[in-house]
Enzyme design. Structure first.
Site, PDB file in Angstrom:
ATOM      1  N   LEU A 129     -21.824  70.978 -52.713  1.00  0.00           N
ATOM      2  CA  LEU A 129     -20.457  71.268 -53.207  1.00  0.00           C
ATOM      3  C   LEU A 129     -19.234  71.094 -51.975  1.00  0.00           C
ATOM      4  O   LEU A 129     -18.109  71.538 -52.471  1.00  0.00           O
ATOM      5  CB  LEU A 129     -20.359  72.662 -53.821  1.00  0.00           C
ATOM      6  N   CYS A 130     -19.627  70.350 -51.086  1.00  0.00           N
ATOM      7  CA  CYS A 130     -18.651  70.019 -50.049  1.00  0.00           C
ATOM      8  C   CYS A 130     -18.029  68.845 -50.450  1.00  0.00           C
ATOM      9  O   CYS A 130     -18.502  67.953 -50.783  1.00  0.00           O
ATOM     10  CB  CYS A 130     -19.457  69.935 -48.626  1.00  0.00           C
ATOM     11  N   HIS A 131     -16.643  68.931 -49.932  1.00  0.00           N
ATOM     12  CA  HIS A 131     -15.665  67.746 -50.279  1.00  0.00           C
ATOM     13  C   HIS A 131     -16.088  66.817 -49.338  1.00  0.00           C
ATOM     14  O   HIS A 131     -16.137  66.997 -48.059  1.00  0.00           O
ATOM     15  CB  HIS A 131     -14.289  68.249 -49.941  1.00  0.00           C
ATOM     16  N   MET A 184     -18.144  73.025 -42.427  1.00  0.00           N
ATOM     17  CA  MET A 184     -19.521  72.803 -42.710  1.00  0.00           C
ATOM     18  C   MET A 184     -19.693  71.529 -41.925  1.00  0.00           C
ATOM     19  O   MET A 184     -20.982  71.190 -41.580  1.00  0.00           O
ATOM     20  CB  MET A 184     -19.560  72.418 -44.420  1.00  0.00           C
ATOM     21  N   GLU A 185     -18.602  70.450 -41.654  1.00  0.00           N
ATOM     22  CA  GLU A 185     -18.967  69.369 -40.928  1.00  0.00           C
ATOM     23  C   GLU A 185     -19.484  69.864 -39.404  1.00  0.00           C
ATOM     24  O   GLU A 185     -20.502  69.298 -39.002  1.00  0.00           O
ATOM     25  CB  GLU A 185     -17.756  68.360 -41.169  1.00  0.00           C
ATOM     26  N   ASP A 210     -36.795  66.688 -31.954  1.00  0.00           N
ATOM     27  CA  ASP A 210     -37.586  65.893 -32.316  1.00  0.00           C
ATOM     28  C   ASP A 210     -38.007  64.998 -31.225  1.00  0.00           C
ATOM     29  O   ASP A 210     -39.213  64.480 -31.194  1.00  0.00           O
ATOM     30  CB  ASP A 210     -36.894  64.877 -33.552  1.00  0.00           C
TER      31      ASP A 210
END
Length: 146
Positions: free
Chosen positions: A63-65, A99-100, A114
């Site tokens: 739901l992130c724009h 969020m980014e 990794d």
């Protein structure tokens, strides 16, 4: 569930800073810093992974724009037990970039894991957190030290 309508909000400068820590063996950190990891330049790959992840955050967080990012800065700094990832994301838009920044910090840390897992499978990614956000209706927020 719904994506929040931000269409009526004004575009303002918004900044978010997120961090993550990687605990690892001292020998692993030294190999990273000396550029002696078989897969290549760990720090450069992690920086690029963080930038790419910030740009693609809406692909991972449902739901992130989608936001036009003005800048993404990813730094990795040696600390006593390993490395600290710090990400600063900036935009001029209708919603924040927390969020980014968090997604970028995770992606950078995962890239280190990794690239180094063949020598240190016991690495720990921890303390992924938002440290700062500014802009928008709620103004500035800073994590308290400690």
């Amino acid at each position: 569930m719904k994506m929040v309508d931000v269409g009526d909000k004004p575009k303002t400068e918004r900044v978010a800073v997120a961090t993550a820590r990687l605990r690892m063996l001292p020998a692993t950190r030294e190999r990273i810093l000396a550029g002696q990891v078989e897969k290549g330049d760990v720090l450069a790959a992690a920086r690029i992974a963080g930038i790419m992840a910030a740009k693609r955050t809406p692909d991972f967080v449902p739901l992130c724009h989608p936001i036009a990012l003005a800048g993404v800065d990813v730094t990795l700094t040696p600390v006593d037990e390993g490395l600290e990832v710090r990400v600063r994301v900036k935009t001029v838009d209708r919603t924040g970039v927390e969020m980014e920044a968090l997604t970028a910090a995770c992606a950078a840390a995962l890239t280190v894991y990794d690239m180094c897992k063949s020598v240190d499978r016991g690495m720990v990614i921890e303390a992924v957190q938002l440290d700062h956000k500014s802009g928008g209706r709620s103004g500035t927020w800073e994590r308290e030290p400690g």
